[in-house]
Structures are given as C-alpha cells and as structure tokens.
Design a protein around this motif. Structure first.
Motif, PDB file in Angstrom:
ATOM      1  N   LEU A   1       0.754  -1.347  -0.047  1.00 21.72           N
ATOM      2  CA  LEU A   1       0.033   0.065   0.072  1.00 21.72           C
ATOM      3  C   LEU A   1       1.190   1.204  -0.033  1.00 21.72           C
ATOM      4  CD1 LEU A   1      -2.777  -0.960   2.765  1.00 21.72           C
ATOM      5  CD2 LEU A   1      -2.909  -1.013   0.264  1.00 21.72           C
ATOM      6  N   VAL A   2       0.502   2.156  -0.954  1.00 26.35           N
ATOM      7  CA  VAL A   2       1.267   3.613  -0.994  1.00 26.35           C
ATOM      8  C   VAL A   2       0.226   4.561  -0.758  1.00 26.35           C
ATOM      9  CG1 VAL A   2       2.446   4.983  -2.327  1.00 26.35           C
ATOM     10  CG2 VAL A   2       2.962   2.254  -2.675  1.00 26.35           C
ATOM     11  N   GLU A   3       0.508   5.464   0.093  1.00 30.43           N
ATOM     12  CA  GLU A   3      -0.303   6.693   0.445  1.00 30.43           C
ATOM     13  C   GLU A   3      -0.786   7.493  -0.887  1.00 30.43           C
ATOM     14  OE1 GLU A   3       0.139   9.167   3.709  1.00 30.43           O
ATOM     15  OE2 GLU A   3       0.347   7.391   5.039  1.00 30.43           O
TER      16      GLU A   3
ATOM     17  N   ALA B   1     -11.000  10.558   5.169  1.00 28.32           N
ATOM     18  CA  ALA B   1     -10.463   9.168   4.425  1.00 28.32           C
ATOM     19  C   ALA B   1      -8.864   9.400   3.943  1.00 28.32           C
ATOM     20  CB  ALA B   1     -11.232   8.650   3.240  1.00 28.32           C
ATOM     21  N   GLN B   2      -8.150   8.377   3.952  1.00 27.03           N
ATOM     22  CA  GLN B   2      -6.913   8.217   3.596  1.00 27.03           C
ATOM     23  C   GLN B   2      -6.685   7.093   2.238  1.00 27.03           C
ATOM     24  OE1 GLN B   2      -3.568   9.641   3.800  1.00 27.03           O
ATOM     25  NE2 GLN B   2      -3.596   8.428   1.890  1.00 27.03           N
ATOM     26  N   TYR B   3      -6.735   7.552   1.052  1.00 29.09           N
ATOM     27  CA  TYR B   3      -6.711   6.878  -0.100  1.00 29.09           C
ATOM     28  C   TYR B   3      -5.487   6.087  -0.097  1.00 29.09           C
ATOM     29  CZ  TYR B   3     -11.372   7.333  -1.652  1.00 29.09           C
ATOM     30  OH  TYR B   3     -12.728   7.392  -1.719  1.00 29.09           O
ATOM     31  N   TYR B   4      -5.198   4.842  -0.644  1.00 30.74           N
ATOM     32  CA  TYR B   4      -4.035   4.204  -1.275  1.00 30.74           C
ATOM     33  C   TYR B   4      -4.058   3.484  -2.268  1.00 30.74           C
ATOM     34  CZ  TYR B   4      -3.645   3.891   4.066  1.00 30.74           C
ATOM     35  OH  TYR B   4      -3.317   4.512   5.406  1.00 30.74           O
ATOM     36  N   SER B   5      -2.959   3.564  -3.064  1.00 31.70           N
ATOM     37  CA  SER B   5      -2.762   2.627  -4.070  1.00 31.70           C
ATOM     38  C   SER B   5      -1.859   1.309  -3.549  1.00 31.70           C
ATOM     39  CB  SER B   5      -1.906   3.178  -5.365  1.00 31.70           C
ATOM     40  OG  SER B   5      -2.295   4.643  -5.584  1.00 31.70           O
ATOM     41  N   LEU B   6      -2.234   0.144  -4.520  1.00 32.86           N
ATOM     42  CA  LEU B   6      -1.794  -0.886  -4.001  1.00 32.86           C
ATOM     43  C   LEU B   6      -0.767  -1.310  -5.255  1.00 32.86           C
ATOM     44  CD1 LEU B   6      -1.796  -3.514  -2.346  1.00 32.86           C
ATOM     45  CD2 LEU B   6      -3.341  -4.329  -4.291  1.00 32.86           C
ATOM     46  N   VAL B   7       0.501  -1.731  -5.052  1.00 31.60           N
ATOM     47  CA  VAL B   7       1.402  -2.127  -5.903  1.00 31.60           C
ATOM     48  C   VAL B   7       1.366  -3.636  -6.054  1.00 31.60           C
ATOM     49  CG1 VAL B   7       3.802  -1.875  -6.743  1.00 31.60           C
ATOM     50  CG2 VAL B   7       2.608   0.123  -5.592  1.00 31.60           C
TER      51      VAL B   7
ATOM     52  N   THR C   1      -4.173   2.493  -8.884  1.00 37.82           N
ATOM     53  CA  THR C   1      -4.157   3.977  -8.025  1.00 37.82           C
ATOM     54  C   THR C   1      -5.589   3.888  -7.200  1.00 37.82           C
ATOM     55  OG1 THR C   1      -3.375   4.823  -9.906  1.00 37.82           O
ATOM     56  CG2 THR C   1      -4.448   6.283  -8.535  1.00 37.82           C
ATOM     57  N   ASP C   2      -5.547   4.443  -5.957  1.00 38.34           N
ATOM     58  CA  ASP C   2      -6.853   4.501  -5.189  1.00 38.34           C
ATOM     59  C   ASP C   2      -7.557   3.170  -5.073  1.00 38.34           C
ATOM     60  OD1 ASP C   2      -5.859   7.137  -4.736  1.00 38.34           O
ATOM     61  OD2 ASP C   2      -7.494   7.941  -6.138  1.00 38.34           O
ATOM     62  N   LEU C   3      -6.937   2.113  -4.970  1.00 36.14           N
ATOM     63  CA  LEU C   3      -7.640   0.893  -4.779  1.00 36.14           C
ATOM     64  C   LEU C   3      -8.256   0.733  -3.413  1.00 36.14           C
ATOM     65  CD1 LEU C   3      -8.163  -1.720  -6.637  1.00 36.14           C
ATOM     66  CD2 LEU C   3      -6.415  -2.754  -5.309  1.00 36.14           C
ATOM     67  N   ALA C   4      -7.610   1.398  -2.311  1.00 37.23           N
ATOM     68  CA  ALA C   4      -8.191   0.904  -0.983  1.00 37.23           C
ATOM     69  C   ALA C   4      -8.158   2.176  -0.322  1.00 37.23           C
ATOM     70  CB  ALA C   4      -7.226   0.043  -0.300  1.00 37.23           C
ATOM     71  N   TRP C   5      -9.241   2.489   0.752  1.00 32.66           N
ATOM     72  CA  TRP C   5      -9.023   3.664   1.463  1.00 32.66           C
ATOM     73  C   TRP C   5      -9.383   3.171   3.095  1.00 32.66           C
ATOM     74  CZ3 TRP C   5     -12.933   2.219  -1.503  1.00 32.66           C
ATOM     75  CH2 TRP C   5     -14.196   1.848  -1.078  1.00 32.66           C
ATOM     76  N   ALA C   6      -9.105   4.052   3.986  1.00 35.94           N
ATOM     77  CA  ALA C   6      -9.344   3.899   5.390  1.00 35.94           C
ATOM     78  C   ALA C   6      -9.575   5.194   5.999  1.00 35.94           C
ATOM     79  CB  ALA C   6      -7.816   3.265   6.113  1.00 35.94           C
ATOM     80  N   TYR C   7      -9.948   5.090   7.108  1.00 40.49           N
ATOM     81  CA  TYR C   7     -10.213   6.279   8.058  1.00 40.49           C
ATOM     82  C   TYR C   7      -9.390   5.999   9.202  1.00 40.49           C
ATOM     83  CZ  TYR C   7     -14.377   7.160   4.984  1.00 40.49           C
ATOM     84  OH  TYR C   7     -14.949   7.211   4.108  1.00 40.49           O
ATOM     85  N   PRO C   8      -8.317   6.813   9.121  1.00 40.68           N
ATOM     86  CA  PRO C   8      -7.297   6.648  10.409  1.00 40.68           C
ATOM     87  C   PRO C   8      -7.785   6.938  11.692  1.00 40.68           C
ATOM     88  CG  PRO C   8      -6.362   7.846   8.510  1.00 40.68           C
ATOM     89  CD  PRO C   8      -7.555   7.466   8.037  1.00 40.68           C
ATOM     90  N   THR C   9      -8.665   8.370  11.615  1.00 44.04           N
ATOM     91  CA  THR C   9      -9.034   8.649  12.932  1.00 44.04           C
ATOM     92  C   THR C   9     -10.741   9.159  12.567  1.00 44.04           C
ATOM     93  OG1 THR C   9      -8.476  10.829  12.193  1.00 44.04           O
ATOM     94  CG2 THR C   9      -7.004   9.658  14.103  1.00 44.04           C
ATOM     95  N   PRO C  10     -11.440   8.019  12.500  1.00 43.92           N
ATOM     96  CA  PRO C  10     -13.079   8.386  12.300  1.00 43.92           C
ATOM     97  C   PRO C  10     -13.700   9.069  13.656  1.00 43.92           C
ATOM     98  CG  PRO C  10     -12.959   6.249  12.881  1.00 43.92           C
ATOM     99  CD  PRO C  10     -11.279   6.629  12.875  1.00 43.92           C
TER     100      PRO C  10
END
Length: 100
Positions: free
Chosen positions: A37-39, A52-58, A65-74
């Motif tokens: 995962l790359v921010e 949200a924080q989006y991530y690209s997956l290598v 690009t932007d394949l995943a996302w998370a909420y670091p501090t919802p």
C-alpha cells in the motif's frame, strides 16, 4: 472473508474481524496478504465518518491507483454508529472481489 484482485488474494480475515459499513467490508490492516500500500494524495471527507486516506496498491509491478481507503481517525460518532472502532481498517474499490 477475502479480497481478490485479478485472481490474487490481497487481503484475508475471519468474517468476525471485518466490519460491514455501507456495503463495504472493512478489513484490519494486518490482513493485507499481497502487494504494498502506498499513500495516495486523493482527498475525501465523509460527512459522518471523517477524513479518508486513500491508498494505491502495488502488486506484481503494477500500481492500482486509489484501490483502497481507510479512516485513520474516524469521528467518535461514527464509531458509535458502527458499534466498533474501525480506525485504520481498509475497504477496497469495487474492482476488488470481496467475499467468502
């Protein structure tokens, strides 16, 4: 529960470890099995979950690009609404097959 991209399992967790929010299965970050995962600089703020924080997956030399996302501090109210703390859990783009 598995997250599969182009035939490759990229995340796997017991059903009880994932959290279903608005039709998306959120996986604990430690469930990532393949890829890196790359921010991403993509910005999004959900009105009720927060930033949200989006991530690209290598994976295998390809960047998704932007394949995943998370909420670091919802927002605390979001955690209350969901009933579990989903800080840092990963959800995936619809191009990723998620299921048993």
């Amino acid at each position: 529960m598995k997250a599969v991209l182009e035939g490759t399992v990229i995340a796997e967790a017991d059903d009880a470890e994932t959290i279903l929010i608005e039709g998306n299965h959120y996986f604990p970050a430690i469930s990532l099995r393949r890829g890196e995962l790359v921010e991403s600089p993509t910005e999004y703020t959900c009105p009720w979950k927060g930033a949200a924080q989006y991530y690209s997956l290598v994976l295998d030399g390809r960047t998704h690009t932007d394949l995943a996302w998370a909420y670091p501090t919802p927002y605390p109210t979001a955690i209350e609404k969901v009933g579990r703390d989903f800080s840092g859990y990963l959800a995936f783009d619809p191009s990723v097959q998620v299921g048993p």
